[in-house]
Motif scaffolding. Sequence first.
Motif, PDB file in Angstrom:
ATOM      1  N   CYS A 217      -2.981  -1.186   3.780  1.00  0.00           N
ATOM      2  CA  CYS A 217      -3.658  -2.265   3.061  1.00  0.00           C
ATOM      3  C   CYS A 217      -4.486  -3.161   3.976  1.00  0.00           C
ATOM      4  O   CYS A 217      -5.379  -3.869   3.509  1.00  0.00           O
ATOM      5  CB  CYS A 217      -2.644  -3.099   2.277  1.00  0.00           C
TER       6      CYS A 217
ATOM      7  N   TYR B 163      -3.715  -0.423  -4.249  1.00  0.00           N
ATOM      8  CA  TYR B 163      -3.612   0.682  -3.301  1.00  0.00           C
ATOM      9  C   TYR B 163      -4.929   1.445  -3.232  1.00  0.00           C
ATOM     10  O   TYR B 163      -5.784   1.344  -4.120  1.00  0.00           O
ATOM     11  CB  TYR B 163      -2.483   1.643  -3.690  1.00  0.00           C
ATOM     12  N   SER B 164      -5.078   2.206  -2.158  1.00  0.00           N
ATOM     13  CA  SER B 164      -6.195   3.138  -1.991  1.00  0.00           C
ATOM     14  C   SER B 164      -5.614   4.440  -1.466  1.00  0.00           C
ATOM     15  O   SER B 164      -4.680   4.427  -0.653  1.00  0.00           O
ATOM     16  CB  SER B 164      -7.232   2.596  -1.001  1.00  0.00           C
ATOM     17  N   LYS B 165      -6.152   5.550  -1.906  1.00  0.00           N
ATOM     18  CA  LYS B 165      -5.596   6.827  -1.464  1.00  0.00           C
ATOM     19  C   LYS B 165      -6.634   7.937  -1.544  1.00  0.00           C
ATOM     20  O   LYS B 165      -7.618   7.847  -2.285  1.00  0.00           O
ATOM     21  CB  LYS B 165      -4.385   7.209  -2.308  1.00  0.00           C
TER      22      LYS B 165
ATOM     23  N   TYR C 110      -1.954   7.577   1.243  1.00  0.00           N
ATOM     24  CA  TYR C 110      -2.248   6.167   1.027  1.00  0.00           C
ATOM     25  C   TYR C 110      -2.878   5.566   2.281  1.00  0.00           C
ATOM     26  O   TYR C 110      -2.512   5.914   3.407  1.00  0.00           O
ATOM     27  CB  TYR C 110      -0.974   5.397   0.678  1.00  0.00           C
TER      28      TYR C 110
ATOM     29  N   ARG D 258      -7.837  -0.896   4.064  1.00  0.00           N
ATOM     30  CA  ARG D 258      -8.362  -0.163   2.908  1.00  0.00           C
ATOM     31  C   ARG D 258      -9.622  -0.808   2.319  1.00  0.00           C
ATOM     32  O   ARG D 258     -10.525  -0.096   1.861  1.00  0.00           O
ATOM     33  CB  ARG D 258      -7.280  -0.003   1.844  1.00  0.00           C
TER      34      ARG D 258
ATOM     35  N   PHE E   5     -11.399   9.910  -3.277  1.00  0.00           N
ATOM     36  CA  PHE E   5     -10.953   8.602  -2.794  1.00  0.00           C
ATOM     37  C   PHE E   5     -10.823   7.661  -3.985  1.00  0.00           C
ATOM     38  O   PHE E   5     -11.784   7.427  -4.712  1.00  0.00           O
ATOM     39  CB  PHE E   5     -11.945   8.022  -1.788  1.00  0.00           C
ATOM     40  N   LYS E   6      -9.612   7.131  -4.186  1.00  0.00           N
ATOM     41  CA  LYS E   6      -9.355   6.193  -5.273  1.00  0.00           C
ATOM     42  C   LYS E   6      -9.014   4.828  -4.687  1.00  0.00           C
ATOM     43  O   LYS E   6      -8.074   4.705  -3.899  1.00  0.00           O
ATOM     44  CB  LYS E   6      -8.207   6.693  -6.148  1.00  0.00           C
ATOM     45  N   HIS E   7      -9.795   3.835  -5.082  1.00  0.00           N
ATOM     46  CA  HIS E   7      -9.600   2.464  -4.600  1.00  0.00           C
ATOM     47  C   HIS E   7      -9.210   1.593  -5.786  1.00  0.00           C
ATOM     48  O   HIS E   7     -10.029   1.320  -6.668  1.00  0.00           O
ATOM     49  CB  HIS E   7     -10.887   1.957  -3.948  1.00  0.00           C
ATOM     50  N   ARG E   8      -7.945   1.197  -5.832  1.00  0.00           N
ATOM     51  CA  ARG E   8      -7.425   0.423  -6.951  1.00  0.00           C
ATOM     52  C   ARG E   8      -7.033  -0.980  -6.487  1.00  0.00           C
ATOM     53  O   ARG E   8      -7.163  -1.319  -5.314  1.00  0.00           O
ATOM     54  CB  ARG E   8      -6.221   1.140  -7.562  1.00  0.00           C
TER      55      ARG E   8
ATOM     56  N   CYS F 233       0.802  -1.227   0.000  1.00  0.00           N
ATOM     57  CA  CYS F 233       0.000   0.000   0.000  1.00  0.00           C
ATOM     58  C   CYS F 233       0.833   1.274   0.000  1.00  0.00           C
ATOM     59  O   CYS F 233       0.280   2.368  -0.066  1.00  0.00           O
ATOM     60  CB  CYS F 233      -0.944   0.007   1.198  1.00  0.00           C
TER      61      CYS F 233
ATOM     62  N   ALA G 273     -13.071   1.161   1.959  1.00  0.00           N
ATOM     63  CA  ALA G 273     -13.742   1.271   0.661  1.00  0.00           C
ATOM     64  C   ALA G 273     -15.191   0.788   0.756  1.00  0.00           C
ATOM     65  O   ALA G 273     -16.105   1.401   0.182  1.00  0.00           O
ATOM     66  CB  ALA G 273     -12.983   0.463  -0.388  1.00  0.00           C
TER      67      ALA G 273
END
Length: 292
Positions: A42, A89-91, A39, A45, A83-86, A6, A49
């Motif tokens: 992990c 990673y999330s950030k 970030y 996250r 908020f970006k949840h990939r 993460c 999310a």
Amino acid sequence: MVCPLCRCPGAPCVPFAGDHGVPEAFDVVLDENCFRRMYIPCNVRASLAAYIQEHRNVAQMSGYKRIEPALLTFESRSYAAVFKHRGRYSKFCGAAWNELTQDYALSAGDRVVFTLDHSVFDLKVETYRGGHRIFPTPDCAFEKLTDAKYQLVCSAVMPRGLQFNYHDNQEFVTSLFRTSFFLGCMPYVHVLTPTNTEKFLMKIPKAVVSSLKVFIDVPMSANVCLEAFKGELHVITPSSYSLGKKDGRMVIARMTFNQFLAAASYAKDNVFLITFKECRDRSVSTVFQQLK
């Protein structure tokens, strides 16, 4: 060292095990690029999310205009960070996140503490440096004030002969932001005297009362709460006041002021910053914060 998954500072994140699951509160340590993004560890996250998506669904079903939960700070400042949840990673990022880092002057090593509170729509966050809360910078906290109101906040009623060193001044400034609904009236620094501790007579100067009237209605008499913050202890004593017809000072009811001093264990020669806050029900509290 960063977590290889993460990218959060520190050792690799350890998954939460057992029946405890992901805690309702967790903290994130910021790195040197925190002004660009934050970030999320992990090990939390996925839960974060899911929490955000749940709130999005509720907002959509309820027909809210805003469906994205914002970051809501301790001082009730709201930031609509992205908020970006990939996959890996999330950030949090975007202009609003950058604004938050600027408003609180965040830097590497600071912590952002999340509380997953299902009773509110937004994400509750608190900012810390070491063991101390980080408050918004003064220019940020007072940005919505007119010039006249700003002059009130930037002045203070001080006891004659009281001197502050650098540490005292720093404590004075940060104490102004310890309450979520601080009213920007003139701060009042007071030293408890025998009149306060033996006769239980407490009067707020006319200058402070006059500045308070700029922000809210102040009737000749009304109920008020007396509040004190002493570490983890939060003392609240219901009380009342009356305004002097001649001198315009605010006089706190003696019996309840006596009870307040006893509950907070305050004594002669203690130095306080006295401010006011407006509660959610529109009532007013007088807040005593010990400086010395």
